[in-house]
Design a protein around this motif. Sequence first.
Motif, PDB file in Angstrom:
ATOM      1  N   GLY A  28       0.810  -1.215   0.000  1.00  0.00           N
ATOM      2  CA  GLY A  28       0.000   0.000   0.000  1.00  0.00           C
ATOM      3  C   GLY A  28       0.841   1.261   0.000  1.00  0.00           C
ATOM      4  O   GLY A  28       0.445   2.283   0.570  1.00  0.00           O
ATOM      5  N   GLY A  29       2.033   1.212  -0.631  1.00  0.00           N
ATOM      6  CA  GLY A  29       2.890   2.379  -0.718  1.00  0.00           C
ATOM      7  C   GLY A  29       3.753   2.610   0.500  1.00  0.00           C
ATOM      8  O   GLY A  29       4.526   3.562   0.537  1.00  0.00           O
ATOM      9  N   VAL A  30       3.639   1.769   1.538  1.00  0.00           N
ATOM     10  CA  VAL A  30       4.421   1.922   2.760  1.00  0.00           C
ATOM     11  C   VAL A  30       5.375   0.745   2.875  1.00  0.00           C
ATOM     12  O   VAL A  30       4.988  -0.405   2.673  1.00  0.00           O
ATOM     13  CB  VAL A  30       3.503   1.984   4.001  1.00  0.00           C
ATOM     14  N   GLU A  31       6.635   1.032   3.211  1.00  0.00           N
ATOM     15  CA  GLU A  31       7.610  -0.036   3.381  1.00  0.00           C
ATOM     16  C   GLU A  31       7.372  -0.706   4.733  1.00  0.00           C
ATOM     17  O   GLU A  31       7.329  -0.040   5.772  1.00  0.00           O
ATOM     18  CB  GLU A  31       9.020   0.540   3.314  1.00  0.00           C
ATOM     19  N   VAL A  32       7.184  -2.035   4.706  1.00  0.00           N
ATOM     20  CA  VAL A  32       6.842  -2.747   5.935  1.00  0.00           C
ATOM     21  C   VAL A  32       7.728  -3.977   6.106  1.00  0.00           C
ATOM     22  O   VAL A  32       8.334  -4.473   5.157  1.00  0.00           O
ATOM     23  CB  VAL A  32       5.358  -3.195   5.942  1.00  0.00           C
ATOM     24  N   ILE A  33       7.779  -4.445   7.337  1.00  0.00           N
ATOM     25  CA  ILE A  33       8.400  -5.724   7.671  1.00  0.00           C
ATOM     26  C   ILE A  33       7.272  -6.706   7.943  1.00  0.00           C
ATOM     27  O   ILE A  33       6.359  -6.414   8.724  1.00  0.00           O
ATOM     28  CB  ILE A  33       9.293  -5.591   8.919  1.00  0.00           C
ATOM     29  N   GLU A  34       7.305  -7.862   7.296  1.00  0.00           N
ATOM     30  CA  GLU A  34       6.268  -8.863   7.517  1.00  0.00           C
ATOM     31  C   GLU A  34       6.622  -9.707   8.735  1.00  0.00           C
ATOM     32  O   GLU A  34       7.745 -10.196   8.867  1.00  0.00           O
ATOM     33  CB  GLU A  34       6.101  -9.759   6.287  1.00  0.00           C
ATOM     34  N   VAL A  35       5.652  -9.873   9.618  1.00  0.00           N
ATOM     35  CA  VAL A  35       5.841 -10.643  10.845  1.00  0.00           C
ATOM     36  C   VAL A  35       4.696 -11.641  10.968  1.00  0.00           C
ATOM     37  O   VAL A  35       3.524 -11.254  10.919  1.00  0.00           O
ATOM     38  CB  VAL A  35       5.869  -9.726  12.089  1.00  0.00           C
ATOM     39  N   ASP A  36       5.029 -12.929  11.106  1.00  0.00           N
ATOM     40  CA  ASP A  36       4.020 -13.958  11.344  1.00  0.00           C
ATOM     41  C   ASP A  36       3.741 -14.038  12.842  1.00  0.00           C
ATOM     42  O   ASP A  36       4.675 -14.088  13.651  1.00  0.00           O
ATOM     43  CB  ASP A  36       4.507 -15.326  10.863  1.00  0.00           C
ATOM     44  N   ALA A  37       2.470 -14.066  13.210  1.00  0.00           N
ATOM     45  CA  ALA A  37       2.098 -14.169  14.624  1.00  0.00           C
ATOM     46  C   ALA A  37       0.923 -15.122  14.770  1.00  0.00           C
ATOM     47  O   ALA A  37      -0.073 -15.003  14.054  1.00  0.00           O
ATOM     48  CB  ALA A  37       1.732 -12.797  15.188  1.00  0.00           C
ATOM     49  N   SER A  38       1.047 -16.073  15.692  1.00  0.00           N
ATOM     50  CA  SER A  38      -0.055 -16.981  16.007  1.00  0.00           C
ATOM     51  C   SER A  38      -0.741 -16.489  17.271  1.00  0.00           C
ATOM     52  O   SER A  38      -0.072 -16.157  18.254  1.00  0.00           O
ATOM     53  CB  SER A  38       0.462 -18.406  16.224  1.00  0.00           C
ATOM     54  N   VAL A  39      -2.067 -16.460  17.245  1.00  0.00           N
ATOM     55  CA  VAL A  39      -2.845 -16.047  18.412  1.00  0.00           C
ATOM     56  C   VAL A  39      -3.880 -17.137  18.673  1.00  0.00           C
ATOM     57  O   VAL A  39      -4.734 -17.403  17.819  1.00  0.00           O
ATOM     58  CB  VAL A  39      -3.540 -14.692  18.191  1.00  0.00           C
ATOM     59  N   VAL A  40      -3.787 -17.786  19.841  1.00  0.00           N
ATOM     60  CA  VAL A  40      -4.694 -18.888  20.155  1.00  0.00           C
ATOM     61  C   VAL A  40      -5.332 -18.654  21.516  1.00  0.00           C
ATOM     62  O   VAL A  40      -4.791 -17.942  22.371  1.00  0.00           O
ATOM     63  CB  VAL A  40      -3.948 -20.246  20.154  1.00  0.00           C
ATOM     64  N   PRO A  53      -5.667  -2.560  14.974  1.00  0.00           N
ATOM     65  CA  PRO A  53      -5.451  -1.736  16.171  1.00  0.00           C
ATOM     66  C   PRO A  53      -5.290  -2.541  17.460  1.00  0.00           C
ATOM     67  O   PRO A  53      -4.808  -2.004  18.463  1.00  0.00           O
ATOM     68  CB  PRO A  53      -6.714  -0.863  16.214  1.00  0.00           C
ATOM     69  N   GLU A  54      -5.709  -3.817  17.466  1.00  0.00           N
ATOM     70  CA  GLU A  54      -5.582  -4.625  18.674  1.00  0.00           C
ATOM     71  C   GLU A  54      -4.171  -5.165  18.865  1.00  0.00           C
ATOM     72  O   GLU A  54      -3.845  -5.676  19.935  1.00  0.00           O
ATOM     73  CB  GLU A  54      -6.581  -5.783  18.640  1.00  0.00           C
ATOM     74  N   PHE A  55      -3.339  -5.085  17.827  1.00  0.00           N
ATOM     75  CA  PHE A  55      -1.961  -5.555  17.939  1.00  0.00           C
ATOM     76  C   PHE A  55      -1.056  -4.401  18.367  1.00  0.00           C
ATOM     77  O   PHE A  55      -1.196  -3.273  17.884  1.00  0.00           O
ATOM     78  CB  PHE A  55      -1.462  -6.102  16.598  1.00  0.00           C
ATOM     79  N   ALA A  56      -0.139  -4.707  19.268  1.00  0.00           N
ATOM     80  CA  ALA A  56       0.887  -3.743  19.675  1.00  0.00           C
ATOM     81  C   ALA A  56       2.249  -4.353  19.372  1.00  0.00           C
ATOM     82  O   ALA A  56       2.523  -5.499  19.751  1.00  0.00           O
ATOM     83  CB  ALA A  56       0.768  -3.422  21.158  1.00  0.00           C
ATOM     84  N   VAL A  57       3.087  -3.605  18.675  1.00  0.00           N
ATOM     85  CA  VAL A  57       4.410  -4.102  18.279  1.00  0.00           C
ATOM     86  C   VAL A  57       5.461  -3.099  18.727  1.00  0.00           C
ATOM     87  O   VAL A  57       5.304  -1.880  18.538  1.00  0.00           O
ATOM     88  CB  VAL A  57       4.491  -4.303  16.750  1.00  0.00           C
ATOM     89  N   THR A  58       6.521  -3.614  19.330  1.00  0.00           N
ATOM     90  CA  THR A  58       7.673  -2.771  19.652  1.00  0.00           C
ATOM     91  C   THR A  58       8.900  -3.325  18.950  1.00  0.00           C
ATOM     92  O   THR A  58       9.061  -4.546  18.818  1.00  0.00           O
ATOM     93  CB  THR A  58       7.939  -2.721  21.164  1.00  0.00           C
ATOM     94  N   VAL A 373       5.488  -8.736  19.928  1.00  0.00           N
ATOM     95  CA  VAL A 373       4.107  -8.598  19.469  1.00  0.00           C
ATOM     96  C   VAL A 373       3.182  -8.973  20.623  1.00  0.00           C
ATOM     97  O   VAL A 373       3.378 -10.002  21.280  1.00  0.00           O
ATOM     98  CB  VAL A 373       3.826  -9.505  18.257  1.00  0.00           C
ATOM     99  N   SER A 374       2.170  -8.151  20.861  1.00  0.00           N
ATOM    100  CA  SER A 374       1.189  -8.451  21.906  1.00  0.00           C
ATOM    101  C   SER A 374      -0.181  -7.969  21.449  1.00  0.00           C
ATOM    102  O   SER A 374      -0.303  -7.200  20.486  1.00  0.00           O
ATOM    103  CB  SER A 374       1.576  -7.773  23.225  1.00  0.00           C
ATOM    104  N   VAL A 375      -1.219  -8.452  22.136  1.00  0.00           N
ATOM    105  CA  VAL A 375      -2.583  -7.985  21.871  1.00  0.00           C
ATOM    106  C   VAL A 375      -3.224  -7.632  23.204  1.00  0.00           C
ATOM    107  O   VAL A 375      -2.839  -8.147  24.260  1.00  0.00           O
ATOM    108  CB  VAL A 375      -3.432  -9.050  21.134  1.00  0.00           C
ATOM    109  N   GLY A 376      -4.216  -6.750  23.137  1.00  0.00           N
ATOM    110  CA  GLY A 376      -4.857  -6.298  24.363  1.00  0.00           C
ATOM    111  C   GLY A 376      -5.913  -7.240  24.890  1.00  0.00           C
ATOM    112  O   GLY A 376      -6.387  -7.073  26.011  1.00  0.00           O
ATOM    113  N   ARG A 377      -6.294  -8.240  24.125  1.00  0.00           N
ATOM    114  CA  ARG A 377      -7.377  -9.129  24.536  1.00  0.00           C
ATOM    115  C   ARG A 377      -6.885 -10.120  25.592  1.00  0.00           C
ATOM    116  O   ARG A 377      -5.787 -10.676  25.479  1.00  0.00           O
ATOM    117  CB  ARG A 377      -7.925  -9.876  23.326  1.00  0.00           C
ATOM    118  N   ARG A 378      -7.719 -10.382  26.569  1.00  0.00           N
ATOM    119  CA  ARG A 378      -7.353 -11.322  27.624  1.00  0.00           C
ATOM    120  C   ARG A 378      -7.624 -12.767  27.195  1.00  0.00           C
ATOM    121  O   ARG A 378      -8.449 -13.033  26.336  1.00  0.00           O
ATOM    122  CB  ARG A 378      -8.149 -11.021  28.895  1.00  0.00           C
TER     123      ARG A 378
END
Length: 711
Positions: A28-40, A53-58, A373-378
């Motif tokens: 989409g015109g933005v340079e990005v790094i692809e990261v695979d994340a499993s959420v179970v 928006p639910e994902f937080a990445v540092t 990588v983290s998410v805000g959902r419990r």
Amino acid sequence: MRESALALTVLLVAPPHGALAQQPIFRGGVEVIEVDASVVDDRGHPVADLRGPEFAVTVDGKPRKVVSADFVSLRPVEARPRNGDPQTADSAFSSNASSVLGRLIVIAVDRDSISFGEGRVATRAAGKFLDKLRPSDKVAVVTVPHDGRSAGFTSNHKLVRDELDRAVGIAHRPRRTFNIGVYEAISIFQHSDSRTEALVINRFCGTLRGMAAVECESQVRSQAGQIAEEVRERVDNSVRGLRAILESLREVEGPKSLVWISEGLVTEGASAELAEIGRMAAAARTTVNVILLDAPLADVTEAETSPSRREDRELETRGLEMLAGMTRGALYRVSANAEYVFDRMEDELSAYYLLGVESLQSDKDGKRHPIKVSVGRRGVTVRARQEFQGAPQRAAKAETVEDRLRYALASPFAITDLPIRLTTYAYQDSNSSKVRLVVAAEIERSGDMSPDMGVGIVLIDGDGKTVASSLQRATLDAGDGARGPVLEHLAAMTVDPGTYTLKLAAIDDRGRRGSIEHPVNAWQMSGVPFAVSDLVVADVPQQAAGGLRPTVEARLTKGQLAAFMELYSDQPNYFGTVQVRVEVAKDLSGPALAFAIGQLEPGKDARNSGVSALVPLGALPPGEYVAHAIIRRGDQKIGELTRPFRLVASAAAAVVATPAVLSSMLTAPAAFRRDAVLKPEVVGSFLDALDKGRPALKATTTQVRSGRFDG
């Protein structure tokens, strides 16, 4: 052990060049790094409704924008025939346009860490795990140390199961004069633990005095060092095996899953190697899920159990926990119910999120950058890689056409830059008891596409071994395929009877590639009471000397279908009462719309015969049809062949074959007999076709059926 590592690398894929560090991509015109994340969730089920928006990445401890978050399901809906649905003849050929991407799974058995003769509980459960996979899921199995019997990525899950059945443990607890535990040996040798050393020395040397005590103490220290070094060598073997597998998987596109079956991994002093394994897994987009087997309470090959058994087990378990944690995986403990573990793991492997994380210029400095990588959902668990390493874009190493063909043939999944369709025809080889296999392929032709191509073929038997291969540059024939303009390629090879998988890859002058996989059944045709070749259908040849050219799907333009097949028998004069009827129907289960009786032509001896037929199609509208060749001997049906084709000319455009062409295909026609032609079974099929295609003629066909031909 160096040879074992190389063998594992070659097993999975033969890479054409070394892989580069991961490069940022543009989305989409933005340079990005692809990261695979499993959420179970807490039951191991993938969570499918998260939004970006639910994902937080540092990165390097600082927040980084998540540009996109795509949920990727690895359980595609595959087309399966339902009961009662009309069958089709599409299985006669394969197409890479309809290929389904599945999962890539490597099952690795660390035999050197599993007690002698143990491990069958897990390998048998893994076999049942294979039953739950889809045909599009490709699985490989390797053993560490490599024993020469493994299977590369294949959809032949039976082959993988057979290899797993042979994979059992070969490990023995290090044995010396003194019964010293692994934990004790490492504490003494690596950590200079004086307390543990004193306890062990007292156990073996406490009653000795003088030089005997001194010599005993020296032997304890020496044997502790030998045990620690033996354990370290086993760990090195395991790490080398992991490195070899991950190095191979780096050359395979897409996410992969490595299932590591082990009884333990003592990583004391090997933390740096494990960290490197984590980086390699991230670069290869591979998740390592660990199956931790229970160590047997008693080893029948051991006279004594380890005096530090509990501590030994903690060391072995901690190493595997670190391995899973550093590679975005999970550790599953297996005791008796291994099937539950594999069921849960299969569920977790069924989906992941592909995150697009905004890239900064500082990411390209070639250094390693921690990422979280983290998410805000419990109530959910997130598994993602812990770091990445970027690098400036470098010029790719020049590749030859042959290099790229090898890479395409080694790819587990079809490559679709070039749309390809493929089929095969099997015949008895005229000079041996083998089978002559004819390969017909067509590549969709667009615009001014050059017919000059690189073409590679590999034939793999049921044991996963390559039995035939070729790489060549060829000028393909331009033609009109059943579904549009194509470039056609024919190849032939002689093989032993059996079942095979044929892979074909092509590359054009612009570097576009395509690959395809097709199942092959080269059945026994020599030395049996009866056998039959594949059926060829085609347009009537233009020239009297012209034969029928095998194609992927025949395109008929002249209102007639020419058919050819061969019959074989080891019994003299077997074909005296054989009759072949070639019918045309709308599908495999539909009624005959047209037919002709085939003419048998004697072969080079009385044990084989060619069959030719010419079926008039003038009453049929354009469309897709199936040719059936029904073989009878007396009153008994002894065989049936099918082949799909497409009729593209209307009845008005039909061209009747000339006598010269007919004579090149068929034996001399019998004298014309009006009563034979007007038999109900002959006339009936034509009347049925007229009723179906020309309803307005219903009154006329009813009159003819009644036997009135007076207008």
